[in-house]
Design a protein around this motif. Structure first.
Motif, short mmCIF file in Angstrom:
data_model
loop_
_atom_site.label_atom_id
_atom_site.label_comp_id
_atom_site.label_asym_id
_atom_site.label_seq_id
_atom_site.Cartn_x
_atom_site.Cartn_y
_atom_site.Cartn_z
N ILE A 151 0.84 -1.07 -0.02
CA ILE A 151 -0.12 -0.09 -0.28
C ILE A 151 0.94 0.92 0.05
CG2 ILE A 151 -1.76 1.51 1.04
CD1 ILE A 151 -2.62 -1.49 2.50
N VAL A 152 0.99 1.86 -1.12
CA VAL A 152 1.92 3.03 -1.23
C VAL A 152 1.29 4.19 -0.92
CG1 VAL A 152 3.33 4.11 -2.92
CG2 VAL A 152 2.78 1.64 -3.20
N VAL A 153 2.08 5.11 -0.04
CA VAL A 153 1.53 6.39 0.52
C VAL A 153 2.07 7.42 -0.42
CG1 VAL A 153 1.37 8.11 2.32
CG2 VAL A 153 0.93 5.55 2.55
N HIS A 154 1.45 8.33 -0.81
CA HIS A 154 1.82 9.60 -1.88
C HIS A 154 1.73 10.70 -1.04
CE1 HIS A 154 2.74 6.71 -5.28
NE2 HIS A 154 1.76 6.15 -4.66
N CYS A 155 2.21 11.72 -1.61
CA CYS A 155 1.76 13.23 -1.53
C CYS A 155 1.41 13.81 -2.83
CB CYS A 155 2.65 13.99 -0.46
SG CYS A 155 4.26 14.38 -1.42
N SER A 156 0.22 14.85 -2.79
CA SER A 156 0.45 15.17 -4.21
C SER A 156 1.52 16.29 -4.67
CB SER A 156 -1.14 16.05 -4.22
OG SER A 156 -0.87 17.30 -3.21
N VAL A 178 4.32 1.33 2.50
CA VAL A 178 5.52 2.20 2.14
C VAL A 178 5.23 3.46 1.55
CG1 VAL A 178 6.59 -0.06 1.81
CG2 VAL A 178 5.61 1.12 -0.04
N GLY A 179 6.30 4.57 1.69
CA GLY A 179 6.17 5.54 0.96
C GLY A 179 6.75 5.55 -0.53
N HIS A 180 6.19 6.15 -1.22
CA HIS A 180 6.48 6.05 -2.72
C HIS A 180 8.13 6.21 -2.92
CE1 HIS A 180 6.25 7.84 -6.98
NE2 HIS A 180 6.48 6.61 -6.92
N ARG A 181 8.66 7.02 -2.00
CA ARG A 181 10.17 7.04 -2.14
C ARG A 181 10.71 5.79 -1.78
NH1 ARG A 181 10.93 11.13 3.11
NH2 ARG A 181 11.00 9.47 4.76
N GLU A 182 10.40 4.93 -0.94
CA GLU A 182 10.74 3.72 -0.65
C GLU A 182 10.90 2.77 -1.89
OE1 GLU A 182 9.86 2.33 3.52
OE2 GLU A 182 8.48 4.06 3.33
N LEU A 183 10.20 3.09 -2.91
CA LEU A 183 10.17 2.15 -3.98
C LEU A 183 11.22 2.54 -5.15
CD1 LEU A 183 6.32 1.53 -4.50
CD2 LEU A 183 7.98 0.10 -3.27
N SER A 184 12.07 3.41 -4.84
CA SER A 184 13.27 3.82 -5.83
C SER A 184 14.17 2.65 -5.67
CB SER A 184 13.82 5.10 -5.15
OG SER A 184 13.00 6.13 -5.03
N PRO A 185 15.04 2.64 -6.86
CA PRO A 185 16.01 1.56 -7.04
C PRO A 185 17.00 1.61 -5.92
CG PRO A 185 16.26 3.24 -8.67
CD PRO A 185 15.11 3.53 -7.84
N ASP A 186 17.66 0.51 -5.49
CA ASP A 186 18.63 0.38 -4.30
C ASP A 186 20.09 0.44 -5.28
OD1 ASP A 186 20.50 -0.12 -2.50
OD2 ASP A 186 19.85 -2.19 -1.99
N ARG A 187 20.45 1.77 -5.74
CA ARG A 187 21.52 1.96 -6.70
C ARG A 187 22.88 1.48 -6.08
NH1 ARG A 187 19.29 7.73 -7.83
NH2 ARG A 187 17.51 7.36 -9.22
N CYS A 209 8.68 12.18 -2.06
CA CYS A 209 7.06 11.76 -1.62
C CYS A 209 7.10 10.41 -0.90
CB CYS A 209 6.34 11.39 -3.04
SG CYS A 209 4.91 10.86 -3.08
N PRO A 210 6.48 10.39 0.14
CA PRO A 210 5.37 11.46 0.62
C PRO A 210 5.77 12.46 1.58
CG PRO A 210 5.40 9.25 2.17
CD PRO A 210 6.45 9.08 0.93
N SER A 211 7.25 12.73 1.72
CA SER A 211 7.83 13.80 2.51
C SER A 211 7.67 13.37 4.12
CB SER A 211 6.82 15.04 2.37
OG SER A 211 7.04 15.70 0.95
N PHE A 212 7.26 12.05 4.43
CA PHE A 212 7.48 11.53 5.75
C PHE A 212 8.01 10.05 5.52
CE2 PHE A 212 3.03 10.77 5.11
CZ PHE A 212 2.76 9.47 5.73
N ASP A 213 8.18 9.39 6.74
CA ASP A 213 8.52 7.97 6.72
C ASP A 213 7.51 7.03 6.99
OD1 ASP A 213 9.56 5.45 7.04
OD2 ASP A 213 11.41 5.99 8.20
N ALA A 214 6.65 6.72 6.07
CA ALA A 214 5.40 6.18 5.97
C ALA A 214 5.83 4.67 6.59
CB ALA A 214 4.82 6.17 4.60
N PRO A 264 8.64 -9.47 8.72
CA PRO A 264 9.56 -8.37 8.67
C PRO A 264 9.14 -7.34 7.48
CG PRO A 264 10.54 -10.17 7.50
CD PRO A 264 9.29 -10.73 8.23
N ARG A 265 9.93 -6.08 7.50
CA ARG A 265 9.32 -5.20 6.48
C ARG A 265 10.39 -5.68 5.09
NH1 ARG A 265 10.75 0.38 9.14
NH2 ARG A 265 11.73 0.65 7.23
N PRO A 266 9.51 -5.34 4.21
CA PRO A 266 10.12 -6.04 2.79
C PRO A 266 11.36 -5.20 2.45
CG PRO A 266 8.28 -4.13 2.35
CD PRO A 266 8.39 -4.31 3.79
#
Length: 160
Positions: free
Chosen positions: A9-14, A115-124, A139-144, A155-157
């Motif tokens: 469930i991905v949390v975003h901000c506008s 998770v927050g949208h930013r957490e789905l960024s690639p692990d570079r 996004c979402p400007s907090f640690d969801a 555990p967390r993904p």
């Protein structure tokens, strides 16, 4: 999509300024202008705490590239300070509405992770964690995932 398909469930901000209203009609218009068939999120939460259903949960969202087929998207109005910097601008009403909505969605898809949208960024750098330097967006400007950890299974993904 079936609830059993939902891993996140991905949390975003506008990504709109806290001092500028961003009604549902503007969100819809902007997403259509980007080539979507309406808003890409499943739900939108206004500053007042009103929750607007946008896409049926059975319909694939358009909110998190590479994750749309296994997630539901929830967006809150705001996420930027009046000067345009990323900031957690959620009102008390939005926080309450978001918490309630997330609990409801988890009752439908109990193994999903918030998770927050930013957490789905690639692990570079390949270290198994997504650091701020790797975020595509704030996004979402907090640690969801931390804020809602008590609601989700452990555990967390691992993202990457």
């Amino acid at each position: 999509m079936k609830p059993s398909d939902i891993r996140y469930i991905v949390v975003h901000c506008s990504a709109t300024r806290a001092d500028h209203p961003y009604p549902v009609e503007a969100l819809e218009r902007d997403h259509i202008a980007r080539g979507f068939r309406g808003a890409g999120y499943h739900f939108y939460i206004r500053r007042s705490g009103v929750i607007h259903p946008l896409r049926p949960l059975e319909r694939i969202g358009a909110h998190a590239l590479g994750y749309n087929r296994c997630s539901w998207g929830v967006c809150y109005e705001g996420g930027l300070s009046p000067s345009g910097e990323p900031q957690d601008t959620r009102t008390s009403a939005q926080k309450e509405a978001l918490h309630s909505l997330l609990r409801h969605l988890l009752s439908l898809a109990p193994t999903a992770h918030i998770v927050g949208h930013r957490e789905l960024s690639p692990d570079r750098n390949g270290d198994g964690m997504i650091s701020p330097a790797e975020w595509r967006k704030a996004c979402p400007s907090f640690d969801a995932s931390s804020e809602y950890a008590s609601l989700t299974p452990s555990p967390r993904p691992h993202h990457g």
